[in-house]
Write a protein that holds these residues in place. Sequence first.
Motif, PDB file in Angstrom:
ATOM      1  N   THR A   1       0.744  -1.217   0.019  1.00  0.00           N
ATOM      2  CA  THR A   1       0.053   0.092   0.030  1.00  0.00           C
ATOM      3  C   THR A   1       0.866   1.340   0.133  1.00  0.00           C
ATOM      4  O   THR A   1       0.534   2.244  -0.971  1.00  0.00           O
ATOM      5  N   ALA A   2       1.735   1.254   0.821  1.00  0.00           N
ATOM      6  CA  ALA A   2       2.825   2.548   0.912  1.00  0.00           C
ATOM      7  C   ALA A   2       3.609   2.709  -0.493  1.00  0.00           C
ATOM      8  O   ALA A   2       3.670   3.901  -0.886  1.00  0.00           O
ATOM      9  N   VAL A   3       3.987   1.447  -1.179  1.00  0.00           N
ATOM     10  CA  VAL A   3       4.664   1.558  -2.436  1.00  0.00           C
ATOM     11  C   VAL A   3       3.531   2.233  -3.500  1.00  0.00           C
ATOM     12  O   VAL A   3       4.164   3.095  -4.306  1.00  0.00           O
ATOM     13  N   ARG A   4       2.430   1.727  -3.458  1.00  0.00           N
ATOM     14  CA  ARG A   4       1.385   2.109  -4.547  1.00  0.00           C
ATOM     15  C   ARG A   4       1.237   3.653  -4.458  1.00  0.00           C
ATOM     16  O   ARG A   4       0.924   4.390  -5.104  1.00  0.00           O
ATOM     17  N   ALA A   5       0.946   3.894  -3.054  1.00  0.00           N
ATOM     18  CA  ALA A   5       1.070   5.438  -2.879  1.00  0.00           C
ATOM     19  C   ALA A   5       1.879   6.373  -3.139  1.00  0.00           C
ATOM     20  O   ALA A   5       1.667   7.390  -3.739  1.00  0.00           O
ATOM     21  N   ALA A   6       3.161   5.923  -2.971  1.00  0.00           N
ATOM     22  CA  ALA A   6       4.293   6.721  -3.397  1.00  0.00           C
ATOM     23  C   ALA A   6       4.410   6.682  -4.884  1.00  0.00           C
ATOM     24  O   ALA A   6       4.458   7.969  -5.532  1.00  0.00           O
ATOM     25  N   GLN A   7       4.197   5.600  -5.677  1.00  0.00           N
ATOM     26  CA  GLN A   7       4.028   5.625  -6.940  1.00  0.00           C
ATOM     27  C   GLN A   7       3.019   6.655  -7.428  1.00  0.00           C
ATOM     28  O   GLN A   7       3.165   7.423  -8.605  1.00  0.00           O
ATOM     29  N   ALA A   8       1.872   6.580  -6.959  1.00  0.00           N
ATOM     30  CA  ALA A   8       0.887   7.645  -7.093  1.00  0.00           C
ATOM     31  C   ALA A   8       1.114   9.088  -7.197  1.00  0.00           C
ATOM     32  O   ALA A   8       0.731   9.875  -7.691  1.00  0.00           O
ATOM     33  N   ALA A   9       1.831   9.110  -6.152  1.00  0.00           N
ATOM     34  CA  ALA A   9       2.175  10.612  -5.856  1.00  0.00           C
ATOM     35  C   ALA A   9       3.331  11.368  -6.548  1.00  0.00           C
ATOM     36  O   ALA A   9       3.424  12.496  -6.510  1.00  0.00           O
ATOM     37  N   PHE A  10       4.060  10.371  -6.746  1.00  0.00           N
ATOM     38  CA  PHE A  10       5.193  10.816  -7.578  1.00  0.00           C
ATOM     39  C   PHE A  10       4.946  11.766  -8.820  1.00  0.00           C
ATOM     40  O   PHE A  10       5.540  12.632  -8.957  1.00  0.00           O
ATOM     41  N   PRO A  11       4.213  11.499  -9.745  1.00  0.00           N
ATOM     42  CA  PRO A  11       4.061  12.372 -10.955  1.00  0.00           C
ATOM     43  C   PRO A  11       3.579  13.831 -10.634  1.00  0.00           C
ATOM     44  O   PRO A  11       4.195  14.924 -10.994  1.00  0.00           O
ATOM     45  N   ALA A  12       2.838  13.921  -9.298  1.00  0.00           N
ATOM     46  CA  ALA A  12       2.194  15.285  -8.920  1.00  0.00           C
ATOM     47  C   ALA A  12       3.601  15.942  -8.266  1.00  0.00           C
ATOM     48  O   ALA A  12       3.775  17.103  -8.452  1.00  0.00           O
ATOM     49  N   PHE A  13       4.420  15.090  -7.492  1.00  0.00           N
ATOM     50  CA  PHE A  13       5.383  15.588  -6.906  1.00  0.00           C
ATOM     51  C   PHE A  13       6.473  16.117  -7.885  1.00  0.00           C
ATOM     52  O   PHE A  13       6.984  17.284  -7.610  1.00  0.00           O
ATOM     53  N   ARG A  14       6.607  15.356  -8.771  1.00  0.00           N
ATOM     54  CA  ARG A  14       7.659  15.830  -9.865  1.00  0.00           C
ATOM     55  C   ARG A  14       7.522  16.902 -10.588  1.00  0.00           C
ATOM     56  O   ARG A  14       8.339  17.851 -11.132  1.00  0.00           O
ATOM     57  N   ALA A  15       6.284  17.452 -10.896  1.00  0.00           N
ATOM     58  CA  ALA A  15       5.507  18.600 -11.555  1.00  0.00           C
ATOM     59  C   ALA A  15       5.543  19.727 -10.711  1.00  0.00           C
ATOM     60  O   ALA A  15       5.719  20.971 -11.136  1.00  0.00           O
ATOM     61  N   ILE A  16       6.022  19.541  -9.493  1.00  0.00           N
ATOM     62  CA  ILE A  16       6.168  20.901  -8.526  1.00  0.00           C
ATOM     63  C   ILE A  16       7.340  21.593  -8.737  1.00  0.00           C
ATOM     64  O   ILE A  16       8.450  21.182  -9.011  1.00  0.00           O
ATOM     65  N   ALA A  17       6.903  22.952  -8.926  1.00  0.00           N
ATOM     66  CA  ALA A  17       8.168  23.859  -9.349  1.00  0.00           C
ATOM     67  C   ALA A  17       9.062  23.927  -8.206  1.00  0.00           C
ATOM     68  O   ALA A  17       8.940  23.617  -6.975  1.00  0.00           O
ATOM     69  N   PRO A  18      10.542  24.039  -8.461  1.00  0.00           N
ATOM     70  CA  PRO A  18      11.703  24.053  -7.452  1.00  0.00           C
ATOM     71  C   PRO A  18      11.398  24.990  -6.122  1.00  0.00           C
ATOM     72  O   PRO A  18      11.536  24.633  -5.116  1.00  0.00           O
ATOM     73  N   ALA A  19      10.577  26.142  -6.362  1.00  0.00           N
ATOM     74  CA  ALA A  19      10.591  26.895  -5.184  1.00  0.00           C
ATOM     75  C   ALA A  19       9.445  26.369  -4.389  1.00  0.00           C
ATOM     76  O   ALA A  19       9.306  26.491  -3.081  1.00  0.00           O
ATOM     77  N   GLU A  20       8.512  25.534  -4.691  1.00  0.00           N
ATOM     78  CA  GLU A  20       7.681  24.950  -3.887  1.00  0.00           C
ATOM     79  C   GLU A  20       8.232  23.641  -3.276  1.00  0.00           C
ATOM     80  O   GLU A  20       7.735  23.509  -2.118  1.00  0.00           O
ATOM     81  N   ARG A  21       9.258  23.051  -3.990  1.00  0.00           N
ATOM     82  CA  ARG A  21       9.798  22.081  -3.253  1.00  0.00           C
ATOM     83  C   ARG A  21      10.771  22.600  -2.365  1.00  0.00           C
ATOM     84  O   ARG A  21      10.571  21.830  -0.903  1.00  0.00           O
ATOM     85  N   GLN A  22      11.153  23.703  -2.418  1.00  0.00           N
ATOM     86  CA  GLN A  22      12.156  24.412  -1.263  1.00  0.00           C
ATOM     87  C   GLN A  22      10.971  24.505   0.031  1.00  0.00           C
ATOM     88  O   GLN A  22      11.403  24.249   1.098  1.00  0.00           O
ATOM     89  N   LYS A  23       9.855  25.151  -0.471  1.00  0.00           N
ATOM     90  CA  LYS A  23       8.955  25.391   0.816  1.00  0.00           C
ATOM     91  C   LYS A  23       8.367  24.160   1.393  1.00  0.00           C
ATOM     92  O   LYS A  23       8.501  23.955   2.787  1.00  0.00           O
ATOM     93  N   PHE A  24       8.455  22.880   0.768  1.00  0.00           N
ATOM     94  CA  PHE A  24       8.076  21.626   1.026  1.00  0.00           C
ATOM     95  C   PHE A  24       9.358  21.203   2.160  1.00  0.00           C
ATOM     96  O   PHE A  24       9.000  20.730   3.323  1.00  0.00           O
ATOM     97  N   LEU A  25      10.480  21.308   1.627  1.00  0.00           N
ATOM     98  CA  LEU A  25      11.701  20.819   2.782  1.00  0.00           C
ATOM     99  C   LEU A  25      11.653  21.603   3.925  1.00  0.00           C
ATOM    100  O   LEU A  25      11.613  21.273   4.972  1.00  0.00           O
ATOM    101  N   ASN A  26      11.406  22.925   3.725  1.00  0.00           N
ATOM    102  CA  ASN A  26      11.393  23.848   4.835  1.00  0.00           C
ATOM    103  C   ASN A  26      10.203  23.436   5.983  1.00  0.00           C
ATOM    104  O   ASN A  26      10.410  23.804   7.099  1.00  0.00           O
ATOM    105  N   ALA A  27       9.149  23.234   5.185  1.00  0.00           N
ATOM    106  CA  ALA A  27       7.899  22.630   6.184  1.00  0.00           C
ATOM    107  C   ALA A  27       8.442  21.508   6.946  1.00  0.00           C
ATOM    108  O   ALA A  27       7.972  21.433   8.152  1.00  0.00           O
ATOM    109  N   ILE A  28       9.250  20.634   6.306  1.00  0.00           N
ATOM    110  CA  ILE A  28       9.614  19.583   7.092  1.00  0.00           C
ATOM    111  C   ILE A  28      10.502  19.756   8.293  1.00  0.00           C
ATOM    112  O   ILE A  28      10.500  19.484   9.325  1.00  0.00           O
ATOM    113  N   ALA A  29      11.302  20.739   8.046  1.00  0.00           N
ATOM    114  CA  ALA A  29      12.387  21.227   8.974  1.00  0.00           C
ATOM    115  C   ALA A  29      11.688  21.857   9.995  1.00  0.00           C
ATOM    116  O   ALA A  29      11.925  21.804  11.323  1.00  0.00           O
ATOM    117  N   GLU A  30      10.797  22.653   9.816  1.00  0.00           N
ATOM    118  CA  GLU A  30       9.944  23.491  10.853  1.00  0.00           C
ATOM    119  C   GLU A  30       8.868  22.463  11.602  1.00  0.00           C
ATOM    120  O   GLU A  30       9.144  22.573  12.836  1.00  0.00           O
TER     121      GLU A  30
END
Length: 129
Positions: free
Chosen positions: A46-75
């Motif tokens: 289930t976890a692998v299928r969810a990761a596979q399903a999420a990958f295309p959407a995450f891959r399409a995220i702009a670099p600045a949004e990825r930065q926000k995502f990583l900063n949110a994890i840090a916070e």
Amino acid sequence: MTLTGKNHLAGQAKAGGGNTFQSVNPATGKPLPTDFRNATEEEVDTAVRAAQAAFPAFRAIAPAERQKFLNAIAEEIEGLGDELIERCVAESGLPAGRITGERGRTVGQLRLFGKVVAEGSWVDARIDR
């Protein structure tokens, strides 16, 4: 930080069906509170299928949004506060100063990686005329 002992799969906390275990304080040899469960083969699938399903959407995220995502994890990690440090000390036997340093290193690396992702030089793009 409340430990539930549940596995988190595709955004949901599941009780899980695997064997239970407890972490042990290496300084005392005593089990720590909270039972955890090993993930079953179905839960891993289930976890692998969810990761596979999420990958295309995450891959399409702009670099600045990825930065926000990583900063949110840090916070979020920093937001766990002393409770995270206390649990890590209990589980690892390492001193609080070492764990605090490791937390700082981890959130620093997340933020640095976010800056590099947003800046873009890692692509190493070239225009060859």
